[in-house]
Design a protein around this motif. Structure first.
Motif, PDB file in Angstrom:
ATOM      1  N   ILE A 259       0.863  -1.183   0.000  1.00 22.17           N
ATOM      2  CA  ILE A 259       0.000   0.000   0.000  1.00 22.17           C
ATOM      3  C   ILE A 259       0.902   1.236   0.000  1.00 22.17           C
ATOM      4  O   ILE A 259       1.763   1.367   0.878  1.00 22.17           O
ATOM      5  CB  ILE A 259      -0.922   0.021   1.230  1.00 22.17           C
ATOM      6  CG1 ILE A 259      -1.866  -1.186   1.231  1.00 22.17           C
ATOM      7  CG2 ILE A 259      -1.719   1.324   1.289  1.00 22.17           C
ATOM      8  CD1 ILE A 259      -2.676  -1.329   2.515  1.00 22.17           C
ATOM      9  N   PRO A 260       0.767   2.132  -0.964  1.00 25.06           N
ATOM     10  CA  PRO A 260       1.612   3.336  -0.982  1.00 25.06           C
ATOM     11  C   PRO A 260       1.552   4.092   0.347  1.00 25.06           C
ATOM     12  O   PRO A 260       0.474   4.416   0.844  1.00 25.06           O
ATOM     13  CB  PRO A 260       1.008   4.172  -2.120  1.00 25.06           C
ATOM     14  CG  PRO A 260       0.384   3.155  -3.036  1.00 25.06           C
ATOM     15  CD  PRO A 260      -0.162   2.092  -2.116  1.00 25.06           C
ATOM     16  N   GLY A 261       2.732   4.310   0.924  1.00 24.72           N
ATOM     17  CA  GLY A 261       2.808   4.998   2.213  1.00 24.72           C
ATOM     18  C   GLY A 261       2.812   4.072   3.406  1.00 24.72           C
ATOM     19  O   GLY A 261       3.027   4.525   4.542  1.00 24.72           O
ATOM     20  N   ASN A 262       2.596   2.765   3.180  1.00 22.89           N
ATOM     21  CA  ASN A 262       2.525   1.809   4.288  1.00 22.89           C
ATOM     22  C   ASN A 262       3.670   0.795   4.251  1.00 22.89           C
ATOM     23  O   ASN A 262       3.637  -0.215   4.931  1.00 22.89           O
ATOM     24  CB  ASN A 262       1.183   1.066   4.246  1.00 22.89           C
ATOM     25  CG  ASN A 262       0.826   0.420   5.575  1.00 22.89           C
ATOM     26  OD1 ASN A 262       0.610   1.117   6.570  1.00 22.89           O
ATOM     27  ND2 ASN A 262       0.755  -0.904   5.605  1.00 22.89           N
ATOM     28  N   GLY A 263       4.684   1.088   3.447  1.00 21.83           N
ATOM     29  CA  GLY A 263       5.792   0.141   3.303  1.00 21.83           C
ATOM     30  C   GLY A 263       6.747   0.151   4.482  1.00 21.83           C
ATOM     31  O   GLY A 263       6.570   0.881   5.465  1.00 21.83           O
ATOM     32  N   LEU A 264       7.771  -0.692   4.384  1.00 23.59           N
ATOM     33  CA  LEU A 264       8.772  -0.798   5.437  1.00 23.59           C
ATOM     34  C   LEU A 264       9.636   0.455   5.499  1.00 23.59           C
ATOM     35  O   LEU A 264       9.934   1.068   4.465  1.00 23.59           O
ATOM     36  CB  LEU A 264       9.668  -2.015   5.190  1.00 23.59           C
ATOM     37  CG  LEU A 264       9.006  -3.394   5.246  1.00 23.59           C
ATOM     38  CD1 LEU A 264      10.005  -4.475   4.848  1.00 23.59           C
ATOM     39  CD2 LEU A 264       8.446  -3.676   6.631  1.00 23.59           C
ATOM     40  N   LEU A 265      10.053   0.800   6.693  1.00 28.27           N
ATOM     41  CA  LEU A 265      10.946   1.931   6.886  1.00 28.27           C
ATOM     42  C   LEU A 265      12.329   1.571   6.345  1.00 28.27           C
ATOM     43  O   LEU A 265      12.948   0.592   6.792  1.00 28.27           O
ATOM     44  CB  LEU A 265      11.021   2.291   8.369  1.00 28.27           C
ATOM     45  CG  LEU A 265      11.936   3.464   8.740  1.00 28.27           C
ATOM     46  CD1 LEU A 265      11.391   4.756   8.126  1.00 28.27           C
ATOM     47  CD2 LEU A 265      12.044   3.599  10.259  1.00 28.27           C
ATOM     48  N   ASP A 266      12.816   2.323   5.372  1.00 23.75           N
ATOM     49  CA  ASP A 266      14.136   2.107   4.758  1.00 23.75           C
ATOM     50  C   ASP A 266      14.289   0.692   4.200  1.00 23.75           C
ATOM     51  O   ASP A 266      15.393   0.146   4.152  1.00 23.75           O
ATOM     52  CB  ASP A 266      15.261   2.380   5.769  1.00 23.75           C
ATOM     53  CG  ASP A 266      15.260   3.820   6.264  1.00 23.75           C
ATOM     54  OD1 ASP A 266      14.904   4.716   5.470  1.00 23.75           O
ATOM     55  OD2 ASP A 266      15.601   4.044   7.438  1.00 23.75           O
ATOM     56  N   HIS A 267      13.167   0.076   3.801  1.00 19.03           N
ATOM     57  CA  HIS A 267      13.175  -1.282   3.225  1.00 19.03           C
ATOM     58  C   HIS A 267      13.854  -2.289   4.163  1.00 19.03           C
ATOM     59  O   HIS A 267      14.579  -3.189   3.727  1.00 19.03           O
ATOM     60  CB  HIS A 267      13.864  -1.305   1.861  1.00 19.03           C
ATOM     61  CG  HIS A 267      13.120  -0.521   0.825  1.00 19.03           C
ATOM     62  ND1 HIS A 267      11.821  -0.785   0.468  1.00 19.03           N
ATOM     63  CD2 HIS A 267      13.505   0.555   0.080  1.00 19.03           C
ATOM     64  CE1 HIS A 267      11.432   0.080  -0.463  1.00 19.03           C
ATOM     65  NE2 HIS A 267      12.427   0.902  -0.699  1.00 19.03           N
ATOM     66  N   LYS A 268      13.611  -2.115   5.459  1.00 18.27           N
ATOM     67  CA  LYS A 268      14.132  -3.053   6.455  1.00 18.27           C
ATOM     68  C   LYS A 268      12.987  -3.478   7.361  1.00 18.27           C
ATOM     69  O   LYS A 268      12.074  -2.695   7.629  1.00 18.27           O
ATOM     70  CB  LYS A 268      15.246  -2.414   7.288  1.00 18.27           C
ATOM     71  CG  LYS A 268      16.480  -2.028   6.483  1.00 18.27           C
ATOM     72  CD  LYS A 268      17.520  -1.354   7.375  1.00 18.27           C
ATOM     73  CE  LYS A 268      18.732  -0.931   6.556  1.00 18.27           C
ATOM     74  NZ  LYS A 268      19.750  -0.222   7.400  1.00 18.27           N
ATOM     75  N   TYR A 269      13.052  -4.736   7.826  1.00 20.82           N
ATOM     76  CA  TYR A 269      12.018  -5.201   8.747  1.00 20.82           C
ATOM     77  C   TYR A 269      12.632  -5.535  10.098  1.00 20.82           C
ATOM     78  O   TYR A 269      13.596  -6.290  10.198  1.00 20.82           O
ATOM     79  CB  TYR A 269      11.296  -6.451   8.238  1.00 20.82           C
ATOM     80  CG  TYR A 269      10.227  -6.890   9.224  1.00 20.82           C
ATOM     81  CD1 TYR A 269       8.937  -6.388   9.132  1.00 20.82           C
ATOM     82  CD2 TYR A 269      10.537  -7.733  10.292  1.00 20.82           C
ATOM     83  CE1 TYR A 269       7.970  -6.724  10.065  1.00 20.82           C
ATOM     84  CE2 TYR A 269       9.574  -8.073  11.235  1.00 20.82           C
ATOM     85  CZ  TYR A 269       8.299  -7.567  11.112  1.00 20.82           C
ATOM     86  OH  TYR A 269       7.357  -7.885  12.050  1.00 20.82           O
ATOM     87  N   ASN A 270      12.062  -4.976  11.144  1.00 22.29           N
ATOM     88  CA  ASN A 270      12.317  -5.422  12.512  1.00 22.29           C
ATOM     89  C   ASN A 270      11.097  -5.062  13.330  1.00 22.29           C
ATOM     90  O   ASN A 270      10.333  -4.150  12.977  1.00 22.29           O
ATOM     91  CB  ASN A 270      13.605  -4.836  13.104  1.00 22.29           C
ATOM     92  CG  ASN A 270      13.578  -3.323  13.170  1.00 22.29           C
ATOM     93  OD1 ASN A 270      12.823  -2.734  13.939  1.00 22.29           O
ATOM     94  ND2 ASN A 270      14.391  -2.675  12.336  1.00 22.29           N
ATOM     95  N   LEU A 271      10.886  -5.779  14.403  1.00 23.86           N
ATOM     96  CA  LEU A 271       9.672  -5.599  15.185  1.00 23.86           C
ATOM     97  C   LEU A 271       9.570  -4.218  15.801  1.00 23.86           C
ATOM     98  O   LEU A 271       8.484  -3.640  15.881  1.00 23.86           O
ATOM     99  CB  LEU A 271       9.588  -6.674  16.273  1.00 23.86           C
ATOM    100  CG  LEU A 271       8.311  -6.687  17.124  1.00 23.86           C
ATOM    101  CD1 LEU A 271       7.063  -6.788  16.243  1.00 23.86           C
ATOM    102  CD2 LEU A 271       8.348  -7.834  18.129  1.00 23.86           C
ATOM    103  N   VAL A 272      10.698  -3.665  16.212  1.00 24.63           N
ATOM    104  CA  VAL A 272      10.684  -2.332  16.835  1.00 24.63           C
ATOM    105  C   VAL A 272      10.091  -1.298  15.880  1.00 24.63           C
ATOM    106  O   VAL A 272       9.269  -0.466  16.270  1.00 24.63           O
ATOM    107  CB  VAL A 272      12.107  -1.928  17.268  1.00 24.63           C
ATOM    108  CG1 VAL A 272      12.128  -0.464  17.733  1.00 24.63           C
ATOM    109  CG2 VAL A 272      12.597  -2.828  18.395  1.00 24.63           C
ATOM    110  N   SER A 273      10.506  -1.340  14.609  1.00 18.81           N
ATOM    111  CA  SER A 273      10.022  -0.360  13.637  1.00 18.81           C
ATOM    112  C   SER A 273       8.547  -0.543  13.311  1.00 18.81           C
ATOM    113  O   SER A 273       7.901   0.363  12.779  1.00 18.81           O
ATOM    114  CB  SER A 273      10.836  -0.450  12.344  1.00 18.81           C
ATOM    115  OG  SER A 273      10.572  -1.665  11.656  1.00 18.81           O
TER     116      SER A 273
END
Length: 444
Positions: A259-273
């Motif tokens: 969804i535009p605007g709902n992606g991962l922060l900096d294309h990284k996944y971690n639970l904190v983010s």
């Protein structure tokens, strides 16, 4: 047996043999209300009154002795005043192997089913307690059935541990954001498609602030997926990401990140983010995660909760159960005393205390218990607490010793999708990486 772990186990066993006392003698179990009559109460009394040190290890980074005592230890100590409880804190991933090689015995290891492979199995601490269960005529039928089914899978028909509590998945939402944008709140019984449409509606930018419709604890939701799709085929020990069921479960979650605007922060996944923006920054409308995550929010955000959305083809089927278990280490020299603790934490007495503190019972019959759920937790008052556990758990998937590898590569596939790769390619490549890692691990 793998060479690395065998050497670790042999080293530990040799050091332990020189420093630890002999096993406790046989005894019978003191049963909780509703348990089968085990008899031999005089022997139980004898063992319970014998001074014994029990060493506990909780597989949660940063947990303090105070947390352990407040959660479990104080009540255990009341029940067994002759027992000395020793708590070993986990500082990082290297703590447990360092403890084992130091010669320190761990009697009871406490961990979730999701981390069982990382700790209990990875260091070959598991021990089938079926003999103790039979010896003390422990009534397994009192426990929520899926928690035992999970153990039967894990131990090839045996049982390594008993559950003390469980959790599952739920959908938390920020009431203030829904009020701000004039959008109706999420509801119990929503389908995933309805939740997706709601996430699109709530994903927006206003006055320079980006709001996300939904973030998720993807690792947990995939472990507990409602389609009961395993990450690893237990028959072959190979990744099963490209199976129809796993692909469907994965694609269902991955689409939210497209969804535009709902992606991962900096294309990284971690639970904190995924978690902190919901209750700290408060720019996320919904957060799908383990039900026990509610303890983290407290009063930091104006939140409530609904049932985790369901697949339209499986109405009423919630996520799988995610129990926390008490495991007796195979190196323990106090297994009988340790089993008394397992018996107690699964008793009506302890479960009543535990539920009032805001934990979910593992008893099969818990209607009366849930009436007092979180009675001692002021932050749960007025919340839709019935939504925190599903009316029906999905069938449990087997968690193999390669679960950590499987989780890692599944999340890497999600990152690839967030970066623009199609789901089929991302899953196929992740499956190949996982299988290579599993084969390399087997050779260690």
């Amino acid at each position: 047996m793998r060479t690395k772990r065998k050497c670790l186990a042999v080293l530990a066993a040799g050091m332990l043999a020189a420093s630890l006392s002999a096993c406790q003698g046989p005894k019978a179990a003191e049963t909780a209300k509703g348990d089968a009559d085990a008899g031999g109460s005089d022997l139980v009394k004898q063992v319970s009154e014998t001074p014994t040190e029990l060493v506990f290890y909780v597989c949660i980074n940063g947990w303090t002795e105070q947390q352990f005592m407040e959660t479990y230890g104080n009540e255990i100590k009341k029940k067994f005043p002759s027992y000395t409880l020793k708590f070993i804190p986990q500082k990082d991933a290297q703590t447990l192997p360092a403890v084992i090689t130091s010669g320190q015995t761990i009697d009871i290891l406490i961990t979730s089913i999701g981390l069982t492979s990382n700790f209990l199995l990875a260091y070959e601490m598991q021990d089938d307690i079926s003999g103790l269960i039979k010896k003390y005529n422990y009534d397994l039928s009192r426990l929520e059935p899926s928690t035992i089914d999970i153990q039967r899978q894990l131990a090839d028909g045996g049982i390594y541990g008993l559950p003390v509590s469980t959790t599952s998945g739920a959908l938390f939402y920020n009431k203030s954001l829904f009020d701000k944008f004039g959008v109706p709140y999420p509801t119990d019984g929503m389908t995933w498609d309805e939740a997706y449409d709601l996430a699109k509606t709530m994903t927006r930018s206003e006055n320079g602030q980006q709001y996300k419709g939904m973030t998720m604890s993807v690792q947990h939701l995939m472990q507990l997926n409602q389609l009961s799709a395993p990450h690893i085929d237990p028959a072959t020990s190979k990744a099963a990401y490209t199976s129809d069921a796993f692909r469907q479960a994965f694609e269902n979650l991955a689409r939210f990140y497209k969804i535009p605007g709902n992606g991962l922060l900096d294309h990284k996944y971690n639970l904190v983010s995924q978690q902190e923006p919901f209750y700290k920054d408060q720019n996320v409308a919904m957060f799908a995660a383990l039900s026990t995550t509610a303890k983290t929010f407290k009063d930091t955000v104006n939140w409530d909760v609904v049932q985790l959305p369901v697949f339209k083809e499986k109405p009423g089927v919630g996520p799988q159960s995610y129990p926390t278990y008490f495991y007796i280490s195979k190196e323990s020299k106090n297994k009988d005393a340790a089993f008394q603790v397992l018996d107690y934490v699964t008793s009506d007495e302890f479960q009543q205390y535990f539920v009032k503190a805001g934990n979910f019972s593992i008893l099969k019959n818990q209607t009366e218990l849930m009436k007092t759920f979180a009675a001692d937790d002021p932050y749960m008052k007025g919340k839709n607490i019935k939504a925190l556990l599903p009316a029906k758990f999905a069938d449990p998937t087997e968690k193999t010793e390669y679960q950590a590898i499987a989780d890692k590569e599944m999340l890497n596939a999600l990152v690839a999708v967030d970066g623009g790769k199609d789901e089929n390619t991302a899953l196929r490549e992740a499956e190949e990486r996982a299988n290579k890692a599993i084969e390399a691990d087997k050779k260690k």
